[in-house]
Design an enzyme around this catalytic site. Structure first.
Site: not given
Ligand code: SAH
Length: 352
Positions: A96, A109, A116, A120, A123, A339
């Site tokens: 996506e 984006c 991935c 995390c 996420c 995100c």
């Molecule tokens: N793997 C890379 C690129 C993905 S960026 C990274 O970690 O930076 C995705 C961004 O969204 C990251 O800053 C992550 O911390 C944030 N993110 C992931 N899940 C989220 C959520 N449920 N709410 C808010 N931000 C989130």
């Protein structure tokens, strides 16, 4: 992974690789620039329309290469105007990309991997696991194809690599794609300072990135102590805060640029007065901007978004410490484009 065939998607080649292919076939090397201009400036889908290139060369190119687009499986528009594109890849996998409207321009984006591997905890993308790296051509095509569908492609100004995947875990393809995205002579011509790569913190790759590409760097920090960060982001056990921040300190920045630190605000986990002060302290010796992202809740998520006044207080503490702070509200929530929410629906439609 490139599909097995003698015909290659020409977008998989770097400029240097294209030049050496031309040399091997006794074709003038300046043709590389012409070909790339057709593909990236003029959105050509076919070598035959490249009228400033001799017919024999065009035929040879057609025999050896294709100019691929991704299959647009679905486009959904959110109430706030953001648009989520679901692309199907050659192996039926889906990725996506999300187009986010700002006042007078768009931010796009894009994804760097299918799924991935970072795991995390907050996420949603991580929950689907890792499938594979995207090729250079697949990363580039997200930008080229979406630009092609816009009424005014000039309005697409920012590219953020914050979609699915960890870009630094797919280093070669990501750097190759970035260098074509920012190539003003014969690539997609985005300004270097309008392209941002976000990483969960693969510290040893930062010096390489510094050397091989010229883009904005964003670090998903999300915690101010190792215990909390270990719990939220497993990568921290490998590269703890001291190592990550040291790599950031050594990262050479162009004048007036800084590193963007992303910090998800999670209720009662990392949102206290002490956390804010600690964050201010930690980043003191780095040229840093801070992006606060109130946690975007989803069904079954174990974390909560802090109350509004907690978010505001956190921001004010950082501002008093002279940081530039932006609070980023996730867009596209109603279409799961916010995100951390990419992929899940992709997986569902994949199995459909
Ligand atoms: N793997 C890379 C690129 C993905 S960026 C990274 O970690 O930076 C995705 C961004 O969204 C990251 O800053 C992550 O911390 C944030 N993110 C992931 N899940 C989220 C959520 N449920 N709410 C808010 N931000 C989130």
């Amino acid at each position: 992974m490139i599909p097995e065939s003698n015909i290659t998607n020409i977008m998989e080649l770097t400029k240097d690789q294209l030049i050496s292919w031309l040399k091997d076939h006794d074709i003038e090397t300046y043709r590389a620039k012409q070909i790339m201009k057709w593909i990236y400036f003029r959105q050509a889908d076919d070598f035959n329309i490249m009228t400033d290139i001799k017919k024999e060369i065009r035929q040879l190119l057609s025999l050896n290469f294709t100019i691929d687009r991704l299959e647009k499986k679905q486009v959904e528009t959110s109430q706030d105007g953001s648009r989520k594109y679901l692309f199907k890849l050659f192996d039926e996998q889906c990725i996506e990309s999300v187009l986010i409207p700002e006042k007078n321009y768009y931010t796009l984006c894009i994804s760097s991997q299918v799924g991935c591997a970072q795991g995390c905890r907050f996420c949603l993308t991580a929950k689907g696991g890792f499938v594979r790296n995207l090729t250079k051509g697949e990363i580039l095509a997200q930008v080229r194809d979406i630009m092609n569908g816009l009424d005014d492609p000039e309005k697409l100004k920012n590219i953020v690599m914050m979609g699915m995947g960890e870009p630094l875990a797919n280093y070669k393809n990501v750097v190759g794609a970035i260098n074509t995205i920012t190539d003003a002579e014969c690539g997609l011509s985005f300004s270097n300072n309008k392209v941002t790569l976000s990483t969960a913190g693969l510290a040893p790759k930062l010096p390489d990135l510094n050397q091989d590409a010229n883009v904005n760097l964003a670090i998903s920090l999300n915690a101010t102590d190792n215990k909390t960060r270990d719990m939220l982001m497993p990568i921290n056990k490998k590269y703890p805060l001291e190592i990550l921040l040291d790599a950031c300190r050594k990262y050479r920045l162009p004048p007036r640029q800084s590193i963007m630190f992303e910090y998800i605000l999670l209720k009662d986990i990392n949102d206290s007065y002490d956390n804010a002060n600690h964050l201010a302290e930690l980043l003191r010796s780095i040229k840093a901007k801070i992006n606060l992202i109130p946690f975007n809740e989803y069904e079954g998520s174990e974390f909560r978004q802090p109350e509004e006044d907690v978010i505001n207080n956190f921001r004010e503490i950082l501002r008093k410490n002279n940081y530039i702070v932006i609070t980023r509200r996730s867009k596209g929530r109603d279409i799961s484009a916010a995100c951390g929410q990419l992929r899940v629906r992709a997986a569902i439609s994949n199995n459909a």
